[in-house]
Every structure is written in C-alpha cells, then in structure tokens.
Design an enzyme around this catalytic site. Structure first.
Site, mmCIF file in Angstrom:
data_model
loop_
_atom_site.group_PDB
_atom_site.id
_atom_site.type_symbol
_atom_site.label_atom_id
_atom_site.label_comp_id
_atom_site.label_asym_id
_atom_site.label_seq_id
_atom_site.Cartn_x
_atom_site.Cartn_y
_atom_site.Cartn_z
ATOM 1 N N GLY A 1 1.916 3.465 10.452
ATOM 2 C CA GLY A 1 2.423 4.761 10.008
ATOM 3 C C GLY A 1 3.509 5.348 10.886
ATOM 4 N N HIS B 1 -9.580 1.441 4.808
ATOM 5 C CA HIS B 1 -8.309 1.730 5.478
ATOM 6 C C HIS B 1 -8.532 2.773 6.575
ATOM 7 C CE1 HIS B 1 -4.206 2.883 6.295
ATOM 8 N NE2 HIS B 1 -3.846 1.745 5.714
ATOM 9 N N SER C 1 3.545 -1.289 10.574
ATOM 10 C CA SER C 1 4.986 -1.233 10.881
ATOM 11 C C SER C 1 5.731 -2.501 10.474
ATOM 12 C CB SER C 1 5.208 -0.945 12.370
ATOM 13 O OG SER C 1 4.665 0.306 12.723
ATOM 14 N N GLU D 1 -5.362 -4.333 10.794
ATOM 15 C CA GLU D 1 -4.416 -3.224 10.891
ATOM 16 C C GLU D 1 -4.735 -2.397 12.138
ATOM 17 O OE1 GLU D 1 -2.286 -2.331 6.978
ATOM 18 O OE2 GLU D 1 -3.929 -0.910 7.192
ATOM 19 N N GLY E 1 2.956 -0.930 4.311
ATOM 20 C CA GLY E 1 2.837 0.481 3.960
ATOM 21 C C GLY E 1 4.170 1.126 3.624
ATOM 22 N N ASN F 1 0.865 -1.195 0.000
ATOM 23 C CA ASN F 1 0.000 0.000 0.000
ATOM 24 C C ASN F 1 0.895 1.236 0.000
ATOM 25 O OD1 ASN F 1 -1.843 2.006 0.343
ATOM 26 N ND2 ASN F 1 -2.409 1.454 2.447
ATOM 27 N N TRP F 2 0.978 1.865 -1.165
ATOM 28 C CA TRP F 2 1.873 3.023 -1.294
ATOM 29 C C TRP F 2 1.316 4.286 -0.641
ATOM 30 C CZ3 TRP F 2 3.267 2.681 -7.226
ATOM 31 C CH2 TRP F 2 4.073 1.545 -7.433
ATOM 32 N N LYS F 3 0.037 4.256 -0.302
ATOM 33 C CA LYS F 3 -0.605 5.465 0.264
ATOM 34 C C LYS F 3 -0.399 6.644 -0.698
ATOM 35 C CE LYS F 3 -0.122 3.384 4.737
ATOM 36 N NZ LYS F 3 -0.070 3.524 6.179
HETATM 37 P P1 13P Z 1 2.918 1.031 7.685
HETATM 38 O O1 13P Z 1 3.475 -0.265 7.168
HETATM 39 O O2 13P Z 1 3.552 2.236 7.110
HETATM 40 O O3 13P Z 1 2.855 1.075 9.205
HETATM 41 O O4 13P Z 1 1.393 1.086 7.196
HETATM 42 C C1 13P Z 1 0.606 -0.022 7.279
HETATM 43 C C2 13P Z 1 -0.617 0.246 6.479
HETATM 44 O O5 13P Z 1 -1.382 1.136 6.793
HETATM 45 C C3 13P Z 1 -0.823 -0.556 5.271
HETATM 46 O O6 13P Z 1 -2.101 -0.359 4.751
#
Ligand code: 13P
Length: 245
Positions: free
Chosen positions: A165, A91, A207, A159, A228, A11-13
């Site tokens: 994040g 999400h 994470s 999640e 992420g 998930n590149w956000k």
């Molecule tokens: P991180 O891996 O950056 O903590 O994010 C997880 C996430 O939200 C994946 O959708």
C-alpha cells in the site's frame, strides 16, 4: 510463453469507482490470454460484473457466517451465485479491521463448500518476527483443512504488511521473498503432513508494479503475483499487461 505457469490476481481494494473504468481494466487484462496460467480480478463489487466476466472475477473476502444479520458482509453462497469463482481471504487490511484467524478459518470452509477457489493472504507486520507471525496465521487459519490443501483449492499469497500500500516502507527484496515463500511452502507441507505430490502454490504481493513485476515473477519459487495499486489504475495496469505479453 515466459509466464504461462504464473498466476496474476488483481486486487482492486476499494478503488475503481465506475463500471466503465472497471470494464476497461478487466478487458486490458484479458489481453494476457494464455500468456499466464490464470488472470483474475478481486473486485469490490462482484454483483454487476462477475457473471459477465466469469471465470475472471473473484471477491475480496467472504463472510465467516453462512447467512443472517451481518450488514456489510457477503456470504460465500452469494458470491458463488453471483458468478464469482474464487475469493481472497485474510488480507492484512481486513485483519487490521478485526478479522481473526479463527474467522478466516470459517470463511475458508464456507468458500470451499461453495466450490470457490481460495487465495489466503498471510504476512508479517514486522520483518524481524516474520516466521513467528506466519506460523500462527497458518496454524490457525488452515486448522483442520489438511484434505482441502491436498486438493489444491487453496493457494497462498505472501504479503508482508510493511511492503503493502501507499504507506509501504519498501518492496521486499528478492532474497526476503524467496526465503519467506519457501518457508511458507515447507512449513505447510510438513505441519499438515501433506501428500508428497501436493504442490503448494504461493504468490507474492506488496508494491508490485510495471517496473518490478518481471523480476519477481522470474523468482522460481514465486508462483504469481497479487497486485494492488498498480492493478486499479488503467495507465499503470496497461504497462503491467504489456510487460507480460
Ligand atoms: P499494493 O500492490 O498496492 O502494495 O498492494 C498489495 C496488496 O495488498 C494486494 O493484495
């Protein structure tokens, strides 16, 4: 072939700002080949890349509306026609911007009508109220979707918001992950009275990086990883991929 039954969704956000960088990262992931069950990317910009890399590319959401005047939202049909094969939904970063479980429920229906696979994200904001928060999310966002759950077109991702994040408190521990993923699977199976043979697929996200991905993938009940930050940085992503190869 340690992880051949495990799913990897990147998930590149809102990260990865150029097509060149995007293609480098996607191509690195393609090195996973049949080492994993599926490797897919939730890209923020589905249009330029999804057809070229189908079936690898999915979207990060689809709208609860099927069309109309809704600036900033992509419909499930647009997503499908762009060549995407799946979408994330629910999400926590979208929920924090106001997407409700009722909206998510409509979005899931729209996605399934377009034959997109769905990865529904659920997770508590506060560890102490985990089961209460998760039950509500499941009850409302999957309301009326018993039949679809039996077809295995909907997978889940646990999640925990506090583990996601750059503001994460800490990654979840092995026992927290096992306990909650099992809870999610059992709750859905009984609450929706699913067929005996239906297998609920549930990933973990929060994470995850090259230092802990193997440990988490080795937890038997975890069917894969939704990753992420580490998936949108070529150097860290390369380490993740090389670890799994
Ligand atoms: P991180 O891996 O950056 O903590 O994010 C997880 C996430 O939200 C994946 O959708």
């Amino acid at each position: 072939m340690k992880y051949k039954d495990k799913y990897i969704i990147a998930n590149w956000k809102s990260n990865v700002q150029t097509i060149t960088e995007a293609e480098e990262i996607i191509n690195k992931g393609l090195e996973l080949g049949d080492k994993v069950a599926h490797y897919t990317v939730s890209a923020p910009f589905i249009y330029p890349l999804s057809a070229k890399y189908s079936p690898v590319i999915g979207s990060q959401s689809v709208s609860q509306y099927e069309g109309g005047s809704h600036t900033g939202l992509y419909t499930a049909q647009q997503t499908k026609n762009a060549g995407a094969t799946f979408t994330l939904l629910g999400h926590s970063e979208e929920r924090a911007r106001g997407m409700s479980d009722a909206d998510i429920n409509l979005s899931i229906e729209n996605a399934l009508k377009q034959d997109l696979y769905v990865c529904l994200c659920i997770g508590e904001r506060v560890r102490e109220t985990s089961e209460i928060e998760i039950k509500k999310q499941i009850d409302e966002s999957l309301n009326g979707l018993e039949e679809e759950l039996n077809t295995n077109k909907i997978m889940l991702a646990y999640e925990p918001v506090w583990a996601i994040g750059s503001g994460a408190l800490r990654p979840a521990t092995d026992s927290e992950i096992i306990e909650t993923v099992n809870f999610i699977k059992n709750y859905i199976k009984t609450q929706f009275n699913l067929n005996e043979e239906t297998k609920i697929i549930c990933l973990y996200g929060g994470s995850v990086d090259s230092t802990n991905i193997e440990n988490i993938l080795n937890l038997e009940t975890v069917d894969g990883i939704l990753i992420g930050r580490a998936s949108s940085d070529l150097s860290e992503w390369s380490k993740v991929v090389d670890t799994l190869k």
